[in-house]
Design a protein around this motif. Structure first.
Motif, PDB file in Angstrom:
ATOM      1  N   ARG A   1     -62.475 -12.281 -40.816  1.00  0.00           N
ATOM      2  CA  ARG A   1     -62.871 -11.353 -39.749  1.00  0.00           C
ATOM      3  C   ARG A   1     -63.457 -10.059 -40.327  1.00  0.00           C
TER       4      ARG A   1
ATOM      5  N   ASP B   1     -70.120  -7.517 -32.377  1.00  0.00           N
ATOM      6  CA  ASP B   1     -68.672  -7.736 -32.299  1.00  0.00           C
ATOM      7  C   ASP B   1     -67.896  -7.147 -33.478  1.00  0.00           C
TER       8      ASP B   1
ATOM      9  N   GLY C   1     -66.436  -4.253 -33.999  1.00  0.00           N
ATOM     10  CA  GLY C   1     -65.173  -3.610 -33.629  1.00  0.00           C
ATOM     11  C   GLY C   1     -64.083  -4.614 -33.308  1.00  0.00           C
ATOM     12  N   ARG C   2     -64.433  -5.667 -32.588  1.00  0.00           N
ATOM     13  CA  ARG C   2     -63.451  -6.698 -32.243  1.00  0.00           C
ATOM     14  C   ARG C   2     -62.959  -7.415 -33.502  1.00  0.00           C
ATOM     15  N   GLN C   3     -63.873  -7.683 -34.422  1.00  0.00           N
ATOM     16  CA  GLN C   3     -63.480  -8.357 -35.662  1.00  0.00           C
ATOM     17  C   GLN C   3     -62.514  -7.472 -36.465  1.00  0.00           C
ATOM     18  N   GLU C   4     -62.811  -6.188 -36.538  1.00  0.00           N
ATOM     19  CA  GLU C   4     -61.932  -5.265 -37.262  1.00  0.00           C
ATOM     20  C   GLU C   4     -60.564  -5.161 -36.600  1.00  0.00           C
ATOM     21  N   LEU C   5     -60.540  -5.089 -35.276  1.00  0.00           N
ATOM     22  CA  LEU C   5     -59.258  -5.011 -34.561  1.00  0.00           C
ATOM     23  C   LEU C   5     -58.409  -6.259 -34.787  1.00  0.00           C
ATOM     24  N   GLU C   6     -59.044  -7.426 -34.737  1.00  0.00           N
ATOM     25  CA  GLU C   6     -58.306  -8.672 -34.950  1.00  0.00           C
ATOM     26  C   GLU C   6     -57.782  -8.768 -36.386  1.00  0.00           C
TER      27      GLU C   6
ATOM     28  N   ARG D   1     -54.846  -6.442 -36.639  1.00  0.00           N
ATOM     29  CA  ARG D   1     -53.670  -6.983 -35.954  1.00  0.00           C
ATOM     30  C   ARG D   1     -52.946  -8.002 -36.834  1.00  0.00           C
TER      31      ARG D   1
ATOM     32  N   ALA E   1     -58.044   1.475 -28.949  1.00  0.00           N
ATOM     33  CA  ALA E   1     -57.351   0.195 -28.854  1.00  0.00           C
ATOM     34  C   ALA E   1     -56.563  -0.160 -30.103  1.00  0.00           C
TER      35      ALA E   1
END
Length: 109
Positions: A56, A66, A68-73, A76, A107
């Motif tokens: 990710r 995407d 930001g979403r990859q970094e957040l996942e 996590r 987030a």
């Protein structure tokens, strides 16, 4: 299957190094799907969330919509390992960099 997931990650790395971003994305996404299946089958194995997080981070390096979403996942997954004392020392710099990058994000988990 585990060897295939790891090989897919490396194949994506080679595609990225050669500037074939679409090919890298496709192979990395396949690696994530397989590693997620393996993680569900063997939830105590730290290799799978680690592999998913690393892939990710690499997807985020493509600089696409995407990111930001990859970094957040990725964050996590690595946070889950850190919270349970299973984050490897080699992954700590990546985790710390994600923490810093996401510190201003609303987030942040």
């Amino acid at each position: 299957q585990s060897d295939v997931a790891i090989s897919l990650g490396r194949t994506g790395d080679l595609a990225f190094e050669r500037g074939v971003k679409a090919g890298a994305r496709k192979v990395w996404e396949e690696a994530i799907v397989l590693a997620e299946l393996l993680m569900r089958a063997d939830p105590l194995n730290v290799d799978w969330p680690r592999l998913i997080a690393i892939v990710r981070v690499r997807l985020a390096q493509l600089g696409e919509a995407d990111t930001g979403r990859q970094e957040l996942e990725a964050h996590r997954l690595l946070k889950s390992l850190a919270d349970t004392g299973r984050l490897s020392p080699q992954d700590k710099p990546t985790f710390d960099a994600l923490e810093k990058a996401l510190s201003g994000a609303k987030a942040l988990p």
